[in-house]
Write an enzyme that holds these catalytic residues in place. Sequence first.
Site, short mmCIF file in Angstrom:
data_model
loop_
_atom_site.label_atom_id
_atom_site.label_comp_id
_atom_site.label_asym_id
_atom_site.label_seq_id
_atom_site.Cartn_x
_atom_site.Cartn_y
_atom_site.Cartn_z
N THR A 181 -24.15 -24.85 -29.73
CA THR A 181 -24.59 -23.47 -29.88
C THR A 181 -25.76 -23.44 -30.86
O THR A 181 -25.97 -24.39 -31.60
CB THR A 181 -23.46 -22.59 -30.44
OG1 THR A 181 -23.17 -23.05 -31.77
CG2 THR A 181 -22.21 -22.71 -29.60
N GLU A 326 -20.42 -21.25 -24.97
CA GLU A 326 -18.97 -21.43 -24.90
C GLU A 326 -18.39 -21.03 -23.55
O GLU A 326 -17.23 -21.33 -23.27
CB GLU A 326 -18.28 -20.58 -25.98
CG GLU A 326 -18.49 -21.07 -27.40
CD GLU A 326 -19.72 -20.43 -28.04
OE1 GLU A 326 -20.66 -20.07 -27.30
OE2 GLU A 326 -19.73 -20.29 -29.28
N LYS A 434 -20.94 -0.98 -40.69
CA LYS A 434 -19.70 -0.21 -40.79
C LYS A 434 -19.86 0.86 -41.85
O LYS A 434 -19.82 0.58 -43.05
CB LYS A 434 -18.54 -1.14 -41.15
CG LYS A 434 -17.21 -0.45 -41.10
CD LYS A 434 -16.27 -1.16 -40.15
CE LYS A 434 -15.01 -0.35 -39.97
NZ LYS A 434 -13.87 -1.23 -39.72
N TRP A 439 -18.35 2.38 -36.65
CA TRP A 439 -19.34 1.37 -36.34
C TRP A 439 -20.67 1.99 -35.93
O TRP A 439 -20.71 2.93 -35.12
CB TRP A 439 -18.85 0.49 -35.20
CG TRP A 439 -17.92 -0.60 -35.63
CD1 TRP A 439 -17.71 -1.04 -36.91
CD2 TRP A 439 -17.06 -1.37 -34.78
NE1 TRP A 439 -16.79 -2.05 -36.91
CE2 TRP A 439 -16.37 -2.29 -35.62
CE3 TRP A 439 -16.82 -1.41 -33.42
CZ2 TRP A 439 -15.45 -3.21 -35.13
CZ3 TRP A 439 -15.91 -2.32 -32.92
CH2 TRP A 439 -15.23 -3.22 -33.77
#
Lengths: 538, 538
Positions: A181, A326, A434, A439
């Site tokens: 990654t 992934e 946050k 959010w």
Amino acid sequence: MEGLMQRLPLSIPMIVRHAERMHSRKTVTTRTDDGVKVATFAQVLERARRLATALRSIGVGPDDRVATFCANHQEHLEAYVAVPSMGSILHTLNIRLFDKDLAHIVEHAQDSVVIVDKTLWPAWEKVASRVSCVRCTIVVDDATGSGPDNTLDYEALLAEATPSGFDEDIPEHQAAALCYTSGTTGLPKGVLYSHRSNVLHSMTVCLSGSLGLHESDVVLALVPMFHANAWGLPYACLMAGADLVMAGRHTAPEILTGLLVQHQVTFAAGVPTIWQGMLQSMTRAKGQLGKLERILCGGSAVPLGLQQAYHREVGVRLIQGWGMTESSPIASLSFPLRAHDGLAPPELDGVLNSQGRPPLGVEVRLVDEAGKLLPWDGRSVGEILLRGNWVASGYYLDAAPEKFSDGWLRTGDVASIDPDGYIRICDRIKDLVKSGGEWISSVQIETSLMSHPDIVEAAVVAVAHPRWGERPLACVVPRADAKGRLSKDILLDYLRPLVAKWWLPDDIIFLDQLPRTSVGKFDKKALRERFKDHPLPS
Amino acid sequence: MEGLMQRLPLSIPMIVRHAERMHSRKTVTTRTDDGVKVATFAQVLERARRLATALRSIGVGPDDRVATFCANHQEHLEAYVAVPSMGSILHTLNIRLFDKDLAHIVEHAQDSVVIVDKTLWPAWEKVASRVSCVRCTIVVDDATGSGPDNTLDYEALLAEATPSGFDEDIPEHQAAALCYTSGTTGLPKGVLYSHRSNVLHSMTVCLSGSLGLHESDVVLALVPMFHANAWGLPYACLMAGADLVMAGRHTAPEILTGLLVQHQVTFAAGVPTIWQGMLQSMTRAKGQLGKLERILCGGSAVPLGLQQAYHREVGVRLIQGWGMTESSPIASLSFPLRAHDGLAPPELDGVLNSQGRPPLGVEVRLVDEAGKLLPWDGRSVGEILLRGNWVASGYYLDAAPEKFSDGWLRTGDVASIDPDGYIRICDRIKDLVKSGGEWISSVQIETSLMSHPDIVEAAVVAVAHPRWGERPLACVVPRADAKGRLSKDILLDYLRPLVAKWWLPDDIIFLDQLPRTSVGKFDKKALRERFKDHPLPS
């Protein structure tokens, strides 16, 4: 009681047998410096068998990692076939990473052999000086001139080798390939694909309801072969018998568009930046793209404007794909449903510009912070979890338990899912702001800011706030000719009708450029660090 | 080293999860006596979960065989889903077999529960009286009137049951379904499909290069659900999200054609006899079949004339599929290749009328009598061997080693394969006539004889011959009005330009009818026995 069915491993050699038997006359075309090179599947697969013999002759054994540091070309495909089929592990290196990241990855993977393009030698040399595990370097002759010293020549090795048998009985869970990654949240992590995961992923790529690769297709793979399995296209083309076209080290939009025209490509795949760069040349080529049916675009969010421009100017729809290293990587595709037949463009845009629906074999969950399942109502927002036979269960030599939860991969992507299963990503979980327990999507504020004609780039990060916990801070890069006339208040006025009032950034900072990661994404980690003590207006 | 990928069993519950999540609004339509019944996938799958609870409540446990004696309808699909998903084994009984064959099969399988259509009760009753293993019979209410005594009512059972969880962790090699061959060469043999074999077979059915089932498809499955896994269509439709249409107990060509028209079917599948019977009504419906893209025809050789008639009169191409119960059943499909674009009808007919090419996952070998590999040159003739994850490795409680050779299934079909991989079956190996060390194809002589306008049926069998080993004997059924004017010499003269001289039958016998097996094929075993001492003219 067990069924009485034959048990053949789902393996790369199984794909090879099918391609050799059923698609031997199909072709692989690579753009070279002086034209194109064309080989049949039969030739490519015979050369892959020679490559396996050659690698064995220099001591490559089971489980050994063989790295590639290459552009997209026939030899890279040969490595894709040969290395896993001899029981070794193909490690595709991202040629665009910084030396030090590459050196870390090569050492972590303990690559013993590396296949390098001659034109990439200067970049590779810097990595090589930092690592000690690589004992043999094979150079692919992609430019004139002699190869560097102390290396093996790819063609010379193949010329000396006889075609080898592949390991037909390889267990299907055997590791086939390794891909790291980009590590935006820490050190790069190695994803270790198995033969089974690659076969099932490629089969799904060929499903009619998915990318639907077919024997009549001509596929242009612009997505780099080091980018998450090249989205499964190399193996899928061999499976389906689709002709494969690759651009070699060429990236000029006119050249890429020329490949689409000359080879009557039916399916092409690449990241948004590539398609953005090709828009002008594709617009000019419109009348000559008669066979081009579908373009897959992924790797980062596809701008709606880009999709609209391709539909309007080129006459082809960009389909958005979503996934990650992934997930091999295909986790969802934004194809419309039959129920969308006749849908007007604004509603259809909402479908095509979503991250799409998971295909057979990928399972998706939406969970809140406590891990509770959220409904697929198009409104509830939570983290996406993934499960499936081509989804990672861990990282190479790095358990990373925080990424896995009860058999599901925590993607770190925050999204809603509508009742039809279309995913709409709001943000990376680490990039959310946050504020007062709620959010705020940094991505949505960024998108709104970048829709202003005078703003080139925008990144929004969280800054600590005594009352609200966190508040959004926007960093923007204005157009060179607009610097004088822009101000924080002008941009806030511009944002006001576009986002909720409490989402408005507490401050806006003007920069000449934004820091970027080695794969070219905005480096929000660096921005958060730089502005962590930035005083917010009260 | 093993890859680090999640491992989810390839199982029917995996298909169910996908269908419930992604295709819940797609539909299953069944023709009933008074119209059609439509249910969404969500409803069908919820009912399947109720069926699992109900079956558990009457004592069905892991590995228990639950038989169906049913036409194609929604309840049959529910059994396809529920029985394997609870770890039990679905045994689809061929409703057209003779009582004694059915009784043998039911006793051999030791079916403990049977689901029977009310309208098939009279046929089932005769079987039931011959078997002792069935302890519970569930009746599907496909006609008015009350059910027979001492049976359970399907709807009443479902109404009482709560939806049950399926076994999500079922091992993928677990047996899922049992289907017996028709046993033309001996007793019927049980093929025991696994969850894995069904999932991989259904995935291949959905590959773009194969049948390509897609969410936008509406599938009419005329192939009986007891016929070799219904060619994989039930699970493939759930996977792909294709609407599924079934005819219930209705077989009248006008009704079947009506279903194609009313439901705008895009894909239909059935045996040649069905399509032969529907030719007239399909010809009349031509203008109303706008969505019908492809028809799959298989189960026995597809007459070229039928393919030509459909192309000419209906405007749709029949694709031939080849396979057998032992291969789940799809082993090859006669789709043309891109290389055939623009091919003239006679050459294209040669492609479409072949048995086609094996799809991904099916491997084919051509071998001579000694087991030596023969080339794919379109001329060499040998037996076809099959290998793949949905090919049987043995029979249920019957090892039958003569059918399996070094991991390959001996199909008993004799064929050539051309360089593109198109298979052309000449005969069953047991029906070949071996004359002077050379093979004569009984099927080719039969086809030639049946092309004579006065011949209704023809079967050619081998008769022992002192000099040549065997020689061909033809048995023909002339048209009723042609009996007087036909003779052996007339037919031999007719054959002379059509077959090699040494293939000409040594004698031709005129019969009023040919013996048939329980599935309606010519019973050549009976003919061989009857004429084994028939004196051949010297």
